[in-house]
Structures are given as C-alpha cells and as structure tokens.
Design a protein around this motif. Structure first.
Motif, mmCIF file in Angstrom:
data_model
loop_
_atom_site.group_PDB
_atom_site.id
_atom_site.type_symbol
_atom_site.label_atom_id
_atom_site.label_comp_id
_atom_site.label_asym_id
_atom_site.label_seq_id
_atom_site.Cartn_x
_atom_site.Cartn_y
_atom_site.Cartn_z
ATOM 1 N N ASN A 230 97.509 -29.127 41.652
ATOM 2 C CA ASN A 230 96.821 -27.908 42.025
ATOM 3 C C ASN A 230 97.423 -27.014 42.570
ATOM 4 O OD1 ASN A 230 93.949 -28.094 41.807
ATOM 5 N ND2 ASN A 230 93.885 -30.109 42.833
ATOM 6 N N ALA A 231 98.715 -27.271 43.366
ATOM 7 C CA ALA A 231 99.164 -26.287 43.981
ATOM 8 C C ALA A 231 100.219 -25.212 43.094
ATOM 9 C CB ALA A 231 100.421 -26.964 44.909
ATOM 10 N N GLY A 232 100.653 -25.759 42.011
ATOM 11 C CA GLY A 232 101.296 -25.236 41.055
ATOM 12 C C GLY A 232 100.273 -24.279 40.277
ATOM 13 N N ILE A 233 99.147 -24.885 39.744
ATOM 14 C CA ILE A 233 98.241 -24.015 38.951
ATOM 15 C C ILE A 233 97.482 -22.899 39.612
ATOM 16 C CG2 ILE A 233 96.018 -24.307 37.910
ATOM 17 C CD1 ILE A 233 98.319 -25.555 36.316
ATOM 18 N N ALA A 234 97.553 -23.200 41.116
ATOM 19 C CA ALA A 234 97.019 -21.979 41.888
ATOM 20 C C ALA A 234 97.882 -20.882 41.833
ATOM 21 C CB ALA A 234 96.554 -22.537 43.322
ATOM 22 N N GLN A 235 99.174 -21.218 41.827
ATOM 23 C CA GLN A 235 100.091 -19.920 41.766
ATOM 24 C C GLN A 235 100.063 -19.250 40.464
ATOM 25 O OE1 GLN A 235 104.254 -20.858 43.551
ATOM 26 N NE2 GLN A 235 103.360 -23.144 43.818
ATOM 27 N N LEU B 167 89.701 -29.175 42.642
ATOM 28 C CA LEU B 167 90.327 -28.219 42.069
ATOM 29 C C LEU B 167 90.680 -26.896 42.854
ATOM 30 C CD1 LEU B 167 88.286 -27.871 38.599
ATOM 31 C CD2 LEU B 167 90.902 -27.999 38.782
ATOM 32 N N ALA B 168 91.724 -26.352 42.743
ATOM 33 C CA ALA B 168 92.110 -25.091 43.583
ATOM 34 C C ALA B 168 91.234 -23.932 43.270
ATOM 35 C CB ALA B 168 93.655 -24.488 43.232
ATOM 36 N N PRO B 169 90.511 -23.334 44.545
ATOM 37 C CA PRO B 169 89.774 -22.279 44.360
ATOM 38 C C PRO B 169 90.108 -21.127 43.528
ATOM 39 C CG PRO B 169 89.800 -23.027 46.824
ATOM 40 C CD PRO B 169 90.829 -23.562 45.833
ATOM 41 N N GLU B 170 91.301 -20.905 43.189
ATOM 42 C CA GLU B 170 92.193 -19.979 42.284
ATOM 43 C C GLU B 170 91.669 -20.293 40.952
ATOM 44 O OE1 GLU B 170 94.715 -20.062 46.080
ATOM 45 O OE2 GLU B 170 93.656 -21.622 44.743
ATOM 46 N N THR B 171 91.248 -21.452 40.480
ATOM 47 C CA THR B 171 90.888 -21.675 39.177
ATOM 48 C C THR B 171 89.656 -21.391 38.918
ATOM 49 O OG1 THR B 171 90.240 -23.916 39.573
ATOM 50 C CG2 THR B 171 92.687 -23.535 39.211
ATOM 51 N N TYR B 172 88.633 -21.311 39.712
ATOM 52 C CA TYR B 172 87.460 -20.776 39.423
ATOM 53 C C TYR B 172 87.165 -19.564 38.779
ATOM 54 C CZ TYR B 172 86.531 -24.133 43.503
ATOM 55 O OH TYR B 172 86.650 -25.456 44.380
ATOM 56 N N PRO B 173 87.708 -18.517 38.841
ATOM 57 C CA PRO B 173 87.288 -17.194 37.938
ATOM 58 C C PRO B 173 87.588 -17.730 36.310
ATOM 59 C CG PRO B 173 88.604 -16.452 39.670
ATOM 60 C CD PRO B 173 88.488 -18.084 39.883
ATOM 61 N N ILE B 174 88.606 -18.628 36.290
ATOM 62 C CA ILE B 174 88.888 -19.078 34.836
ATOM 63 C C ILE B 174 87.880 -19.939 34.195
ATOM 64 C CG2 ILE B 174 90.370 -20.588 33.303
ATOM 65 C CD1 ILE B 174 92.775 -19.716 35.368
ATOM 66 N N ILE B 175 87.434 -20.826 35.003
ATOM 67 C CA ILE B 175 86.169 -21.681 34.416
ATOM 68 C C ILE B 175 84.816 -20.727 34.700
ATOM 69 C CG2 ILE B 175 84.466 -23.332 35.613
ATOM 70 C CD1 ILE B 175 87.119 -24.535 37.153
ATOM 71 N N GLN B 176 84.776 -19.829 35.396
ATOM 72 C CA GLN B 176 83.171 -19.032 35.270
ATOM 73 C C GLN B 176 83.378 -18.284 34.147
ATOM 74 O OE1 GLN B 176 82.760 -16.261 38.598
ATOM 75 N NE2 GLN B 176 80.613 -16.378 38.560
ATOM 76 N N LYS B 177 84.538 -17.674 33.670
ATOM 77 C CA LYS B 177 84.788 -16.775 32.542
ATOM 78 C C LYS B 177 84.247 -17.679 31.207
ATOM 79 C CE LYS B 177 85.817 -12.658 30.679
ATOM 80 N NZ LYS B 177 84.966 -11.296 31.319
ATOM 81 N N GLN B 178 84.603 -19.016 31.078
ATOM 82 C CA GLN B 178 84.294 -19.823 30.110
ATOM 83 C C GLN B 178 83.048 -20.618 30.059
ATOM 84 O OE1 GLN B 178 86.256 -20.313 27.300
ATOM 85 N NE2 GLN B 178 88.252 -18.980 28.253
ATOM 86 N N MET B 179 82.213 -20.458 31.106
ATOM 87 C CA MET B 179 80.991 -21.337 31.034
ATOM 88 C C MET B 179 80.057 -20.871 30.026
ATOM 89 S SD MET B 179 81.430 -23.409 33.437
ATOM 90 C CE MET B 179 79.864 -24.056 33.633
ATOM 91 N N HIS B 180 79.912 -19.808 29.617
ATOM 92 C CA HIS B 180 78.931 -19.339 28.864
ATOM 93 C C HIS B 180 79.446 -18.969 27.406
ATOM 94 C CE1 HIS B 180 76.001 -19.376 31.902
ATOM 95 N NE2 HIS B 180 76.614 -18.519 32.480
ATOM 96 N N LYS B 181 80.824 -19.570 27.020
ATOM 97 C CA LYS B 181 81.504 -19.172 25.812
ATOM 98 C C LYS B 181 82.057 -20.500 25.424
ATOM 99 C CE LYS B 181 83.191 -14.663 27.341
ATOM 100 N NZ LYS B 181 84.609 -13.931 27.445
#
Length: 388
Positions: free
Chosen positions: A61-66, A309-323
């Motif tokens: 999580n720490a590395g992915i957040a960066q 999951l690191a909060p920083e990943t949420y935009p990535i997830i949200q963008k994919q949710m309907h795609k």
C-alpha cells in the motif's frame, strides 16, 4: 487495440491452497501501445522507488500510494480499461466432476434435459450440497491422476460416498437422477473417461486455462464493442501454461466462423470476432503494459477481497467502476445467475405443460432404456467407439 494479461493466485493443479482459493486474471486494454507510450513514466517511477520493476506485492500500500497519481494520469491520458476474471478453485473441481460424470453423451443414467438444458445447473447446485472438502479433494485427485486404474478407483470411491448422501436432498426426482447417474459411473468408471491421460491434458483442465477462456472472450467483447482489431495481446511469461494458452487462442481463432450448438436455454457459445493475431509472451521486466496490469490486478484483487487499500488508489478504482468487465466461475455465481433466470420464467400455458410432460416422458423412457442396454452390454457402444 492492445491487451496486456497477467494472473494472480496461481497454484497449478493444487486447488485447495487456503491462502489462494481464487485464481484471478487481469486484462488491461488500450487503443495505443502502452509498452511504448508508458515506458518513460514508469521508468521515472521505478527510479523514484529504487526498484527494477513495479511489482505491486513488493510495493504494498505504501509504495502504490506514492505512484497512484501518475498511474491515474496514465489511465486518463490513454483511456485504459481494466477487466478482471475469477475462478473459485474448489468450485472448479466440483464443476469438473459434474461435467464428466453427468455428461449425457457418456452416462445414459442422466436425462438429456438434465445435461443439455438449464436444468443442469439445478442438478449441479444440488450435487454441490452433497460434497464436503475431503470428498472434493478425492474427486479432483482422481481427475488429474494419469494412471487409469488409480483414477477409476478414486472415481468409484467418490461416487459411492456421494450416493450415500443423496437421501439428504428434499425432492425425489433429484434423488433419483443423481443416485442413478453416480451409480452408473461407479459401475462403469472406464466409460466416463474421467482422468487426464497426459500431463498436457492435465494442464488443459486447470483453473488457469478455464480462466484464460474468459480472458479471450472478454478481449473479443472489447474488440466487437469498439469495432477494432487486436494489434497485440501480451501475456505474462511463465513456463507452465503459456504453451496451453497459445494452443487455446489458436483454436478460438480457427473456430471464429464455426457456429457452436448448445441445448435450449443454455448460453450461446460463439467464437465470432475472436482475435487472429498470435498472442505474445513477455517477462514483466520487458513490458510496461504488464507492469501496469500487475498494479491494477493487485488493487482490484484487494478491493474484491475487502482488504485495506491506500486512499490514493480510490480515483483509479472510481474511474474504472463503470468501464470494467468482470466475470466469475463459481458455485455462488452460477446460483445467482440461474436462480434469477428460473424466477423470471413466465407461467407456462396448459398446452405448454402438456407438451412438457410428453417430452419429459420421452426423455425418461430413453434414460431407462439406455440404462437397461448398458447393464446388458457392460459399456455403451458409443463409449467403446470413443475409447477406440
């Protein structure tokens, strides 16, 4: 279009690893070559983190957040789409048992409608109720046993165990069909062709290849939706399954114009639009696309497993949710899909009920006659031809 494919949770023929009960496939797709256009960005991220490759399991999580902001920007710039496919490994062992033992072309004790219509899923779910993990392990071990005699002995044992539990089912018809089918298989194990004959055959029945079927169908849906052709399909390189994956992709390409007939009410099997370009295999260190799909797969796997999951990943997830596209091979998925299908069936008319009863009577007559003939002859004639 360009596709990049990776997997997680690989345990080969060991389907009962408590730490990895699910096999995941992730597919990242784009209209541009990510290996070329994302390389500079990923090179900078590797340098920042001091690694040779962006491997999500190691970064955590720490590395992915960066690096999440840069990954999100790549996703937005190149309109990246991520699809994920899952296979519940223990459930695959059960489905595999059903598909062999209840195959109406091999086992005359099952009705045609019990295998070639959606009624198969009713019987599958009831059969699942009768299995415990120990018996399921016996069934799978027999399935991957290369020695015919040992495999048939294992099959006989499993059929005998499950027969003893059939009385737990509430309805008489299911008890009759499942008991008779298991009993016939127990008495004619060599006619079922239950086990893999070679290591090559063993690989083709693992969750890895079953999941890869979903991958190829998912890629095809992407191509058809976008009206595009596949420019490249890159699969993570590993020695055990790449050859089998290549063979499967080649078969699908060759069958793209061949109509596949299934039973009434069953899902259509179509290879229309399957990519004809040969799939290529690369190490993750040689493909920016595979690096990215590794990161996406790690994020979405943790999301599905409800892990931190690191909060920083949420935009990535949200963008994919309907795609994103997703599919799952499991008993729960089958139950969810087909219970709704049966619930939504319209009430039959009196004429349809009459016709249905007539067809059921014919089906049962054929079943009983087939069982009688096989009892007299030992093994059905068509099974002898298959063996030869």
């Amino acid at each position: 279009m360009y596709f990049y494919v990776d997997e997680s949770g690989h345990t080969g023929t060991n389907l009962f690893d408590e730490n990895q009960p699910i096999l995941y496939y992730g597919v990242l797709s784009s209209r541009v070559n990510i290996d070329v256009l994302a390389e500079n960005t990923l090179s900078a991220l590797r340098k920042r983190l001091g690694v040779n490759r962006l491997h999500a399991n190691e970064l955590g999580n720490a590395g992915i957040a960066q690096i999440s902001t840069e990954i999100y920007n790549l996703q937005k710039r190149h309109d990246l789409r991520f699809d994920i496919y899952r296979v519940a490994k223990a459930d695959h062992a059960l489905i595999s048992f059903f598909d062999q033992v209840f195959d109406q072309g091999l086992n005359p004790a099952i009705t045609w409608s019990g295998y070639w219509t959606p009624m198969r899923y009713v019987l599958l779910l009831k059969l699942a109720y009768l299995f415990d993990e120990e018996t399921l392990k016996k069934a799978w071990n027999a399935r991957i046993e290369l020695n015919d005699q040992k495999a048939e002995s294992g099959l006989v044992e499993v059929c005998n165990i499950i027969k003893g539990r059939v009385g737990e089912l509430p309805d008489e018809r299911s008890r009759t069909l499942i008991y008779d089918t298991l009993n016939w298989a127990e008495n004619n194990p060599s006619a079922i062709y239950y086990n893999a004959k070679r290591k090559k055959d063993m690989l083709s029945i693992t969750p890895n290849l079953i999941g890869f079927q979903s991958v190829m169908h998912g890629i095809t849906l992407r191509l058809l939706k976008n009206g595009k052709k596949a420019s490249q399909i890159t699969v993570d390189q590993q020695s055990q399954f790449n050859k089998a994956q290549k063979t499967l992709a080649e078969f699908y390409a060759s069958a793209r114009d061949v109509p596949m007939v299934t039973g009434p009410g069953l899902p259509e099997i179509s290879f229309k639009g399957m990519p004809t370009i040969p799939i290529s295999f690369k190490a993750g260190t040689d493909s920016a696309g595979l690096e990215l799909v590794d990161v996406y797969l790690w994020i979405f796997k943790r999301l599905m497993e409800e892990k931190e999951l690191a909060p920083e990943t949420y935009p990535i997830i949200q963008k994919q949710m309907h795609k994103s596209r997703t599919d799952e091979i499991s008993i729960n998925a089958i139950a969810s899909r087909w219970e709704k299908w049966f619930e939504d069936l319209p009430e039959p008319t009196e004429e349809q009920m009459k016709k249905g009863r007539e067809l059921m009577a014919l089906d049962e007559k054929r079943r009983l006659e087939g069982m009688t003939v096989s009892a007299q002859q030992g093994v059905p004639a068509d099974a002898k031809k298959r063996r030869g």
